[in-house]
Design a protein around this motif. Sequence first.
Motif, short mmCIF file in Angstrom:
data_model
loop_
_atom_site.label_atom_id
_atom_site.label_comp_id
_atom_site.label_asym_id
_atom_site.label_seq_id
_atom_site.Cartn_x
_atom_site.Cartn_y
_atom_site.Cartn_z
N TYR A 1 0.51 -1.38 0.38
CA TYR A 1 -0.33 0.05 -0.16
C TYR A 1 0.55 1.34 0.19
N GLU A 2 1.46 1.30 1.28
CA GLU A 2 2.93 2.35 1.11
C GLU A 2 3.70 2.98 -0.50
N GLU A 3 3.70 1.67 -1.30
CA GLU A 3 4.41 1.44 -2.42
C GLU A 3 3.46 1.91 -3.50
N LEU A 4 2.16 2.40 -3.30
CA LEU A 4 0.92 2.75 -4.42
C LEU A 4 1.12 3.64 -4.39
N VAL A 5 0.92 4.40 -2.53
CA VAL A 5 1.00 5.93 -2.31
C VAL A 5 2.00 6.40 -3.18
N GLN A 6 3.15 5.84 -2.86
CA GLN A 6 4.44 7.17 -3.31
C GLN A 6 4.56 6.84 -5.20
N GLU A 7 3.95 5.52 -5.22
CA GLU A 7 3.91 5.82 -7.19
C GLU A 7 2.64 6.50 -7.39
N GLY A 8 1.82 7.59 -6.24
CA GLY A 8 -0.22 8.06 -6.92
C GLY A 8 -0.61 7.32 -7.39
N LYS A 9 -0.86 5.80 -7.05
CA LYS A 9 -1.90 5.16 -7.72
C LYS A 9 -2.74 5.03 -6.28
N CYS A 10 -2.73 5.71 -5.29
CA CYS A 10 -3.22 5.82 -3.81
C CYS A 10 -2.49 7.08 -3.46
N ASP A 11 -4.69 7.57 -2.39
CA ASP A 11 -4.51 9.01 -1.57
C ASP A 11 -4.82 7.88 -0.13
N ILE A 12 -3.98 8.52 0.63
CA ILE A 12 -4.38 8.28 2.19
C ILE A 12 -5.11 8.60 2.56
N PHE A 13 -6.15 7.96 3.30
CA PHE A 13 -7.52 8.18 3.78
C PHE A 13 -6.98 8.96 5.15
N GLN A 14 -7.52 10.05 5.11
CA GLN A 14 -7.25 11.00 6.49
C GLN A 14 -8.26 12.01 6.55
N ILE A 15 -8.76 12.08 8.19
CA ILE A 15 -9.80 13.24 7.77
C ILE A 15 -9.87 14.48 9.10
N SER A 16 -9.77 15.32 8.37
CA SER A 16 -9.35 16.37 9.28
C SER A 16 -9.29 16.95 11.15
N THR A 17 -9.09 16.96 11.76
CA THR A 17 -9.46 16.75 12.90
C THR A 17 -10.29 18.04 13.86
N SER A 18 -10.74 18.56 12.77
CA SER A 18 -11.99 19.68 12.83
C SER A 18 -13.53 18.84 12.80
N ASN A 19 -13.27 17.55 12.32
CA ASN A 19 -14.49 16.56 11.82
C ASN A 19 -14.87 15.62 13.43
N TYR A 20 -14.23 15.80 14.35
CA TYR A 20 -13.84 15.51 15.29
C TYR A 20 -13.51 15.74 16.81
N ARG A 21 -14.12 14.91 18.26
CA ARG A 21 -13.47 15.27 19.26
C ARG A 21 -12.53 13.72 19.17
N TYR A 22 -11.88 13.34 20.31
CA TYR A 22 -11.88 11.96 20.85
C TYR A 22 -11.03 12.32 22.08
N TYR A 23 -11.23 11.24 23.11
CA TYR A 23 -11.09 10.72 24.25
C TYR A 23 -10.59 10.08 24.75
N HIS A 24 -9.33 10.11 25.63
CA HIS A 24 -9.32 8.74 25.81
C HIS A 24 -9.95 8.02 27.26
N ILE A 25 -10.21 6.39 27.77
CA ILE A 25 -10.62 6.28 28.53
C ILE A 25 -9.98 4.83 29.25
N HIS A 26 -9.08 5.58 30.10
CA HIS A 26 -8.77 5.20 31.84
C HIS A 26 -8.25 5.30 33.12
#
Length: 236
Positions: free
Chosen positions: A50-75
């Motif tokens: 998959y990394e090779e496909l990204v480097q070759e321009g055949k794939c884009d890594i799926f990314q989500i803007s942090t403005s679209n979510y909030r996150y919490y660690h539960i411990h």
Amino acid sequence: MSKSTYSTNKNYNRYSSRYSNQSYYVSPLEKLDRLTNKYQSKKVLENKKYEELVQEGKCDIFQISTSNYRYYHIHRETSIDVLNNLIEYAMNTTHYTLDTECQLQDPPKPSTAALIQIEFVYKNRPSILILMETMHLPVEHSRAFDKIKTLCRTIFSDNHIIYSWGDIKDELSKFYQYNLFDRNDIHQINDKNIQQKFKEWFHENHPSSSHVSLCNFANCEVRQLYICRWRTSPRI
């Protein structure tokens, strides 16, 4: 070689060996990487492809803007105020996505259920993500533990819909040991397994993709998904 020379060399080699063993430190993260590479070699090779496909321009890594979510660690360090707020959110949320992860252990020990990832899904506002670190929970029967237990049981209410990649009941059964929920809680879940539906959609929309063989839908994990610019052609 004289006895004294042999004795000196032997002692030196013994000392050098002992010193080198003591001075080399292997971090827990490095140990985990070694275990992953050794026991999940197929997955490592797939990720490399998959990394090779990204480097070759055949794939884009799926990314989500942090403005679209909030996150919490539960411990064990999560505050009561945060837990109360999350319980209130859960009471007013009906749709969730869920995924779980295990922690690799040195063989022959089996992997340990370690993380429950839950997304509170909303239509017109940012999602809430909680990362429940089950190997680092508060002491059982403490106030914080009871709050986390209430949060889980609220999320798993029978009027809520939970989307997962695979059999959610099978995945969550590994976490019964932590006493946050039990079989009765899980079996009332209105779950939607999207794995098969995604597989059907993918093969329908990309029937002749040269990369279809890369996709192991049964074992695919959310963090491994890529949005790819598949080159398709009509069937002959």
